[in-house]
Motif scaffolding. Sequence first.
Motif, PDB file in Angstrom:
ATOM      1  N   LYS A 244      65.298  70.244  79.507  1.00 37.62           N
ATOM      2  CA  LYS A 244      65.221  70.962  78.037  1.00 37.62           C
ATOM      3  C   LYS A 244      65.921  70.424  76.834  1.00 37.62           C
ATOM      4  O   LYS A 244      66.162  70.876  75.832  1.00 37.62           O
ATOM      5  CB  LYS A 244      65.526  72.565  78.257  1.00 37.62           C
ATOM      6  N   TRP A 281      65.116  82.885  71.519  1.00 41.15           N
ATOM      7  CA  TRP A 281      64.517  81.491  71.593  1.00 41.15           C
ATOM      8  C   TRP A 281      64.958  80.959  72.908  1.00 41.15           C
ATOM      9  O   TRP A 281      63.933  80.421  73.489  1.00 41.15           O
ATOM     10  CB  TRP A 281      64.946  80.687  70.520  1.00 41.15           C
ATOM     11  N   GLU A 285      62.234  79.563  75.511  1.00 40.55           N
ATOM     12  CA  GLU A 285      61.890  78.156  75.451  1.00 40.55           C
ATOM     13  C   GLU A 285      62.729  77.313  76.556  1.00 40.55           C
ATOM     14  O   GLU A 285      62.393  75.864  76.829  1.00 40.55           O
ATOM     15  CB  GLU A 285      62.194  77.566  74.012  1.00 40.55           C
TER      16      GLU A 285
END
Length: 311
Positions: A244, A281, A285
Amino acid sequence: MDKTDKDITLNPIEAEIAVTGLHATGDYKVLRRLNLNHDNRFTRKAITTPLVGICIDTETTGLNYASDKIIELGIVTFQYDPLTSGIIKIIDRYSGFEDPGIPLSAETTAITGITDEMVSGKSFDEAKVYRLAEQASLVIAHNAAFDRKFVEARFPIFSKVPWGCSMTQVDWQAERISTRVLEYLLFKFGWFINAHRALDDAEGLLGILLETLPVSEIPVFKALLDRHDEVTAKICAVGAPFDKKDALKQRGYRWNDGTQGGCKAWWTSVPGDMEREELNWLANEVYPRGITDSVEITRINAFDRFSIRER
């Protein structure tokens, strides 16, 4: 007959006429030497409860506050009206050198213009510096993330005063000014100084605070006062999956390897009222199954921001 310097010297009225004429052509912009002793932008309006601000600048032997030293310190103290943000007048100045105990590098001398002879045997007037700090309600530097750590390490009293940063806490980009270097900002407002000397830079900073922003038409000092004491949240995405990292970088996160303290993780800083949005977020994500229990959040105010304490 040869011209002499006396032949081409202009008196103040003649100089103003010349400047006005050059500006009127549209082909010239004239820079004036900043002289705060004769500056008509101060309000000079006496009030019953003025506060004291400090503009401060340092010249140092390097970039690491833990191992490098301040070799020159410049301070300008001024009164201001906390209700109107009007800057009333300068009340004191300080300028001094200090011997770091080691020879200055050629790079330090090239950047600062300071030589071993200038600092040899010198030390700061601690009593005066402490006296000035004790009066202050706010300390301002142009790049406070650099100056505050050095100043606190040398004068711990500055850890007890809130700080602001004229470089990062004024939205210069929104004012269509793309470069935040002090000397460039002065140029944009029509001034020049003897840059990279501590007192000159401190006075240059005050000169900028006296200006009005070109787009919003808000006084620069008011814009800084309105933002300096905002609470921000430093969010460390501890344990974020390696795959990520690109999403985090695109979001504006930076990597901290932990060598200078703080969490070893990707991190960002957001206004306090956006903390929940940022956690959402990360949950959506970054973290598997939306579990953000490992995220570390530090809330920072003007007393801690830019400080040695901020990790």
